[in-house]
Design an enzyme around this catalytic site. Structure first.
Site, mmCIF file in Angstrom:
data_model
loop_
_atom_site.group_PDB
_atom_site.id
_atom_site.type_symbol
_atom_site.label_atom_id
_atom_site.label_comp_id
_atom_site.label_asym_id
_atom_site.label_seq_id
_atom_site.Cartn_x
_atom_site.Cartn_y
_atom_site.Cartn_z
ATOM 1 C CG ASP A 69 -2.132 -0.779 1.146
ATOM 2 O OD1 ASP A 69 -2.226 -1.599 0.221
ATOM 3 O OD2 ASP A 69 -3.011 -0.613 2.009
ATOM 4 C CG HIS A 214 2.222 0.235 4.388
ATOM 5 N ND1 HIS A 214 1.900 -0.662 5.383
ATOM 6 C CD2 HIS A 214 1.104 0.950 4.129
ATOM 7 C CE1 HIS A 214 0.622 -0.498 5.716
ATOM 8 N NE2 HIS A 214 0.119 0.464 4.969
#
Length: 261
Positions: A69, A214
């Site tokens: 993400d 991430h």
């Protein structure tokens, strides 16, 4: 909100701290998640995974999906090198502002190397706090930016913090976007300890799981090679989210979330 990389990391990290608990409240919002197993059963016997051919049958193989993400960022090219070396596909939920628009060559490379390019909104605003027109702008701006670079609009999105409701689902449906949540998180927004990130993923890994990481945090990309190696040793096959759902196809507006073991 994203004044600098360190400031951005702190802001997004703070925002994401409540994500796990919020995922448990989806039912109260009138949104019923669909599991990968349910998606496969509903998909029949078609041999396609989204827009491409199926590499594996996740009804038979122990599959897991690796997702990232809020990128791309400065470490994403190295991450792509790792994924290429280890022949692992991933799904990237990209952030528009200061990411897609800052690293167009990286976005293009993600697509060219066979990874799934997906939408994580334009500026990471919490969609359930917005009105319909604001939700539409957050998603459509990123859709358009990615299409300009890759020639294709995403079919998947991930709402910031995993927060969704009926309005978010309606707008997502209008824009042709399915919503993808997760079942495994290392909480890498809260630590730079790569060994801890690795252990958190491995401790929670399960069949048909979706891993949330991430590629914008310093400890994450260094943890990825050993995560991949260990999960392969345990018999997992890495797939993109569309492959995880195949022969089902991610339906616009629908929320997909694996069940934990």
């Amino acid at each position: 909100m994203f004044r600098s990389r360190s400031g951005r990391g702190k802001a997004v990290g703070t925002a994401l701290l409540v994500a796990a608990s919020l995922m448990l409240t989806l039912g109260a919002c009138g949104v019923d998640p669909v599991t990968p197993q349910d998606a496969r059963r509903e998909g029949g016997t078609d041999d396609k995974a989204g827009g491409g051919g199926r590499r594996v049958d996740c009804a038979e193989v122990k599959c897991i999906a690796l997702t990232f993400d809020a990128g791309p960022g400065k470490d994403t090219p190295h991450l792509l090198d790792v994924l290429k070396e280890k022949q692992v596909p991933a799904t990237f939920f990209l952030l528009g502002s200061r990411h897609v628009d800052r690293y167009p060559d990286v976005v293009r490379r993600i697509a060219d190397e066979g990874h799934e390019v997906a939408n994580h909104t334009w500026s990471h605003r919490i969609l359930t706090d917005l009105d319909e027109s604001e939700i539409r702008e957050e998603l459509s701006r990123t859709q358009d930016a990615i299409e300009r670079i890759t020639g294709r609009k995403p079919t998947l999105m991930r709402p910031p913090q995993g927060r969704t409701d009926g309005t978010v689902s309606d707008v997502s449906r209008d824009l042709g976007l399915a919503q993808v949540l997760w079942s495994i998180t290392a909480k890498d927004y809260s630590t730079t300890d790569s060994a801890l990130i690795r252990q958190r993923v491995l401790d929670n890994a399960h069949r048909d799981g979706i891993i949330l990481l991430h590629d914008i945090y310093d400890g994450t990309v260094p943890a990825v090679p050993s995560i991949i190696d260990e999960l392969k040793r345990r018999g997992f096959t890495f797939v993109t989210v569309p492959e995880l759902l195949a022969p089902g196809k991610a339906e616009p507006g629908t929320v997909y979330r694996p069940e934990r073991d």
